[in-house]
Design a protein around this motif. Structure first.
Motif, PDB file in Angstrom:
ATOM      1  N   ILE A 221       0.856  -1.193   0.000  1.00 32.16           N
ATOM      2  CA  ILE A 221       0.000   0.000   0.000  1.00 32.16           C
ATOM      3  C   ILE A 221       0.887   1.236   0.000  1.00 32.16           C
ATOM      4  O   ILE A 221       1.935   1.243   0.646  1.00 32.16           O
ATOM      5  CB  ILE A 221      -0.896   0.063   1.265  1.00 32.16           C
ATOM      6  CG1 ILE A 221      -1.569  -1.286   1.523  1.00 32.16           C
ATOM      7  CG2 ILE A 221      -1.938   1.162   1.138  1.00 32.16           C
ATOM      8  CD1 ILE A 221      -2.276  -1.358   2.857  1.00 32.16           C
TER       9      ILE A 221
ATOM     10  N   CYS B 200       0.688   5.521   0.573  1.00 34.43           N
ATOM     11  CA  CYS B 200      -0.147   6.654   0.977  1.00 34.43           C
ATOM     12  C   CYS B 200      -0.255   7.623  -0.192  1.00 34.43           C
ATOM     13  O   CYS B 200       0.769   8.101  -0.696  1.00 34.43           O
ATOM     14  CB  CYS B 200       0.451   7.362   2.192  1.00 34.43           C
ATOM     15  SG  CYS B 200      -0.371   8.917   2.584  1.00 34.43           S
TER      16      CYS B 200
ATOM     17  N   TYR C 115       3.718   1.228   2.811  1.00 36.73           N
ATOM     18  CA  TYR C 115       3.531   0.519   4.062  1.00 36.73           C
ATOM     19  C   TYR C 115       4.812  -0.212   4.448  1.00 36.73           C
ATOM     20  O   TYR C 115       5.163  -0.300   5.623  1.00 36.73           O
ATOM     21  CB  TYR C 115       2.354  -0.467   3.976  1.00 36.73           C
ATOM     22  CG  TYR C 115       2.060  -1.083   5.315  1.00 36.73           C
ATOM     23  CD1 TYR C 115       1.403  -0.352   6.300  1.00 36.73           C
ATOM     24  CD2 TYR C 115       2.496  -2.376   5.626  1.00 36.73           C
ATOM     25  CE1 TYR C 115       1.171  -0.881   7.551  1.00 36.73           C
ATOM     26  CE2 TYR C 115       2.269  -2.913   6.878  1.00 36.73           C
ATOM     27  CZ  TYR C 115       1.602  -2.164   7.841  1.00 36.73           C
ATOM     28  OH  TYR C 115       1.397  -2.688   9.081  1.00 36.73           O
TER      29      TYR C 115
ATOM     30  N   HIS D 261       6.762  -0.095   7.898  1.00 36.20           N
ATOM     31  CA  HIS D 261       7.039  -1.365   8.577  1.00 36.20           C
ATOM     32  C   HIS D 261       8.490  -1.427   9.028  1.00 36.20           C
ATOM     33  O   HIS D 261       8.802  -1.931  10.101  1.00 36.20           O
ATOM     34  CB  HIS D 261       6.717  -2.509   7.605  1.00 36.20           C
ATOM     35  CG  HIS D 261       6.752  -3.865   8.227  1.00 36.20           C
ATOM     36  ND1 HIS D 261       7.890  -4.645   8.221  1.00 36.20           N
ATOM     37  CD2 HIS D 261       5.809  -4.568   8.887  1.00 36.20           C
ATOM     38  CE1 HIS D 261       7.622  -5.776   8.854  1.00 36.20           C
ATOM     39  NE2 HIS D 261       6.373  -5.760   9.269  1.00 36.20           N
TER      40      HIS D 261
ATOM     41  N   CYS E 293      -1.369   9.037   6.097  1.00 39.69           N
ATOM     42  CA  CYS E 293      -1.006   7.620   6.239  1.00 39.69           C
ATOM     43  C   CYS E 293      -1.993   6.900   7.165  1.00 39.69           C
ATOM     44  O   CYS E 293      -2.215   5.701   7.031  1.00 39.69           O
ATOM     45  CB  CYS E 293       0.399   7.458   6.790  1.00 39.69           C
ATOM     46  SG  CYS E 293       1.702   8.003   5.669  1.00 39.69           S
TER      47      CYS E 293
ATOM     48  N   PHE F  67      -3.358   3.519   5.737  1.00 40.04           N
ATOM     49  CA  PHE F  67      -2.968   2.270   6.424  1.00 40.04           C
ATOM     50  C   PHE F  67      -3.933   1.917   7.562  1.00 40.04           C
ATOM     51  O   PHE F  67      -3.600   1.160   8.452  1.00 40.04           O
ATOM     52  CB  PHE F  67      -1.548   2.378   7.003  1.00 40.04           C
ATOM     53  CG  PHE F  67      -0.497   2.845   6.035  1.00 40.04           C
ATOM     54  CD1 PHE F  67      -0.578   2.534   4.683  1.00 40.04           C
ATOM     55  CD2 PHE F  67       0.596   3.585   6.482  1.00 40.04           C
ATOM     56  CE1 PHE F  67       0.403   2.972   3.795  1.00 40.04           C
ATOM     57  CE2 PHE F  67       1.583   4.024   5.602  1.00 40.04           C
ATOM     58  CZ  PHE F  67       1.476   3.720   4.242  1.00 40.04           C
TER      59      PHE F  67
ATOM     60  N   GLN G  74      -4.386  -1.678   8.754  1.00 38.82           N
ATOM     61  CA  GLN G  74      -3.207  -2.276   9.394  1.00 38.82           C
ATOM     62  C   GLN G  74      -2.918  -1.608  10.740  1.00 38.82           C
ATOM     63  O   GLN G  74      -2.411  -2.238  11.660  1.00 38.82           O
ATOM     64  CB  GLN G  74      -1.966  -2.128   8.499  1.00 38.82           C
ATOM     65  CG  GLN G  74      -1.953  -3.012   7.264  1.00 38.82           C
ATOM     66  CD  GLN G  74      -2.959  -2.542   6.219  1.00 38.82           C
ATOM     67  OE1 GLN G  74      -3.258  -1.358   6.111  1.00 38.82           O
ATOM     68  NE2 GLN G  74      -3.497  -3.482   5.470  1.00 38.82           N
TER      69      GLN G  74
END
Lengths: 333, 175
Positions: free
Chosen positions: B76, B78, B85, B89, B99, B103, B106
Motif C-alpha cells: 500500500i 499513501c 507501508y 514497517h 497515512c 494504512f 493495518q
C-alpha cells in the motif's frame, strides 16, 4: 525524611499540521512549522515571554546547553532547520520541526504534573484557535509514531531511587509499570544503565485514556515509588547504618576533594550525597544538589569557561564546579 | 505454539534475532519477549514497533512459524505523501497524517496492541479560525430562523434551516 524522590515533572504534547508530511528533513517542512507556529502564537496574543531560537543560530554549544537543561530534546538538535519558542520564566518550550511538527513541553520541579500540563494546554489551545492540527475523531491527535497517537501526551517524572536500585528492584518496578501502561527506565547513561540512580517514569499508553487519567496514573506510581524508597531508606539507616553512612561519607570525601571528576563517577557520588542529605546525615542544600546533574554536564562546564574544555580539563572543571557548589555543611552524625 | 524460551506460555511474538551473526526467527511469549528484548526496557520505539508488527503478522497467519514476517507486508502507498507501508514497517514512522487513512486497516490492530484501546478519549483541538467562522455563521442563521418562526414566516425559516444543515455538513459538524 519525607522528601519526595521526585526531582522534576515534565509534560510533552505532540502536535502536527494536517497538511504537511511528518519528516522535518524534507524541503521546507521545518521552516513552515517554525513560521506558522510563531505567527499563530503571535496572533493568539499568548506569545508574551517567548523567544524564538533557531538551531542553526544557536550553534553546537548553545544547542547542547539547552538539551542538557532538558529545555529541548536531543532529537531537536539533529534537525538543522528546527527551532524552539522558549519561555524561560516557567520553562515552557514549543519545539518546531522535531520528530513531530510540534512538541509543546513544560517542566516543573518536584511532583506537579497537573500544573505542568495546564501550561502546555494553554499554549495548545492558543495555537489551535489559529491553526489546524492533524486530528481524527476516533484516533485523536495523529503523530509521526503510532506510539504517541491519541492524546500525543507524554507525562514524565524524573526520580531519584537509590535504595530501590541498591536492592535491584527496578526490574520489577518496570514490570509493574508496564501493567498499567507506564515505563520506568534509567535516564542518564547508555542502554539499561541508570547513572545517579535517576529514573524516568512515564506513560507508554497515549490512546483511549484522557490526559487526566494518564496524569493520575503516573502520579500514583510516583507517589508509590516515593513511599517504597522512603521505607527502604528508613530500613537502611536502622539495619545497615554503618555501611549506609560509610557510602555517604566516602562520597562526600571524594566530592569535596577530587581534582578530576569524570561524569560517570560524578553521578554515582551525587546519588550517595543526595541520599545522605535526604536522610539528614549531610546538611547540603537540596535545591543546589538537585541542580548538579545538569550543572556538571559538559556544555554547562564549557559555558562557564573562557577557553574550550576537553578531556581532562573538563573533568577538572567538573570537580571545581562541584566543590564550589556543595558548600559548608555541618556534621549531623 | 509454545514459547521457545520457557516452553510454558503461548508464543505471541515472532522475533528475528541475530544469534552468532545468523538471523533466526524465534517465537516467544510476552514475558520472555520483555526479558530478552532490551528495546522494551530502553523505550526504543522502532524496536518495540518492529516486535509488535511481527506479532501482528504472525497473528494474521494463524501464529504459524516458519514463514518470514516480511512476506506478509501489504503493498500500500499513501496517496498523500507517497510513503509505502513497507517503509513504515521498517522504520515504525508514518509519512504524514494521511497515512492514518491509507494504512487504517493495518494500524488498528497495531494501535490496539500498543495502547489496548482504539478510541480517543482526551482533549480535542479548538476549532480553527475557519470552522469558528462557520459556527458563528450557523449561530446567526439559527437566530434568524428562530425569529422567522416567531413571526410565523415558515418559508424563510425552512430556507434558513436548509442553509444551516448545508453549513453543518460542510464543516463536518453534526449540530
Amino acid at each position: 525524611m519525607s522528601h519526595s524522590a521526585v526531582l522534576s515533572s515534565r509534560i510533552r504534547l505532540a502536535r502536527n499540521y494536517e497538511d504537511l508530511p511528518f519528516d522535518a528533513t524534507r524541503e521546507g517542512v521545518a521552516a513552515t512549522c517554525v513560521s506558522r507556529t510563531a505567527n499563530a502564537l503571535a496572533l493568539s496574543g499568548e506569545d508574551r515571554g517567548f523567544r524564538l531560537l533557531t538551531m542553526s543560530a544557536l550553534g553546537e554549544e548553545g544547542r547542547m546547553l539547552l538539551a542538557e537543561s532538558h529545555l529541548i530534546s536531543q532529537d531537536l538538535t539533529r534537525f538543522p532547520d528546527s527551532a524552539v519558542l522558549l519561555r524561560d520564566e516557567d520553562r515552557v518550550s514549543v519545539m518546531m520541526g522535531e520528530e513531530d511538527h510540534l512538541r509543546i513541553q513544560a517542566l516543573s520541579p518536584g511532583l506537579q504534573l497537573s500544573e505542568t500540563a495546564a501550561r502546555c494546554f494553554a499554549v495548545d489551545d492558543a495555537l489551535s484557535r489559529q491553526v489546524r492540527f492533524a486530528y481524527d475523531p476516533q484516533l485523536g491527535y495523529l503523530t509521526a509514531f503510532p506510539t504517541d497517537t491519541g492524546t500525543g501526551m507524554r507525562a514524565s517524572l524524573l526520580m531519584h531511587l537509590p535504595m530501590l536500585a541498591h536492592h535491584k528492584q527496578m526490574g520489577s518496578v518496570g514490570q509493574i509499570a508496564a501493567k498499567v501502561g507506564l515505563t520506568a527506565r534509567g535516564f542518564y547513561g547508555e542502554g539499561s544503565e541508570a547513572l545517579g540512580d535517576i529514573y524516568l517514569i512515564s506513560n507508554q499508553v497515549t490512546l483511549g485514556r484522557t490526559e487526566d487519567e494518564i496524569i493520575a496514573t503516573v502520579t500514583a506510581l510516583g507517589e508509590q515509588l516515593t513511599g517504597m524508597e522512603a521505607e527502604l531508606r528508613a530500613h537502611a539507616i536502622k539495619e545497615r547504618r554503618l555501611s549506609t553512612e560509610d557510602r555517604i561519607w566516602r562520597a562526600w570525601g571524594i566530592m569535596k576533594n577530587a581534582r578530576l571528576l569524570p561524569l560517570n563517577e560524578f553521578y554515582g557520588l551525587w546519588s550517595s550525597l543526595r541520599l545522605g542529605t535526604v536522610l539528614g546525615k549531610l546538611d547540603v542544600d537540596l535545591d543546589i544538589l538537585d541542580t548538579l546533574p545538569v550543572e556538571a554536564q559538559d556544555a554547562h562546564l564549557r559555558a562557564g569557561s573562557p577557553v574550550g574544555l576537553t578531556g581532562e580539563a573538563l573533568d577538572a572543571a567538573r570537580a571545581r564546579r562541584v566543590r564550589s557548589l556543595i558548600q559548608p555543611h555541618r556534621f549531623t552524625s | 505454539m509454545l514459547c521457545e524460551e520457557c516452553n510454558t506460555n503461548e508464543a505471541r511474538f515472532a522475533v528475528t534475532m541475530k544469534i552468532n551473526g545468523e538471523a533466526r526467527v524465534r517465537h516467544l511469549c510476552a514475558e520472555c519477549m520483555q526479558a530478552l528484548n532490551p528495546s522494551f526496557r530502553t523505550g526504543n520505539v522502532a524496536g518495540v514497533l518492529a516486535a509488535i508488527l511481527s506479532a501482528i503478522t504472525a497473528g494474521e497467519r494463524g501464529g504459524e512459524g516458519g514463514e518470514k514476517p516480511e512476506e506478509a507486508v501489504p503493498d500500500i502507498t499513501c496517496p498523500k505523501c507517497g510513503t509505502t507501508y513497507a517503509a513504515f514497517h521498517r522504520s515504525g514512522r508514518l509519512g504524514c497524517p494521511g497515512c492514518y487513512v491509507a494504512f487504517r486497516e493495518q494500524l488498528q490492530p497495531m494501535l490496539q496492541q500498543i495502547h489496548g484501546r482504539v478510541q480517543h478519549a482526551g482533549r480535542l483541538p479548538l476549532d480553527n479560525a475557519e470552522a469558528q467562522r462557520s459556527r458563528t455563521r450557523q449561530e446567526e442563521l439559527t437566530r434568524l430562523m428562530q425569529q422567522a418562526v416567531a413571526l410565523e414566516d415558515f418559508e424563510t425559516a425552512a430556507q434558513l434551516r436548509d442553509q444551516i444543515h448545508a453549513l453543518a455538513a460542510e464543516g463536518g459538524d453534526p449540530t
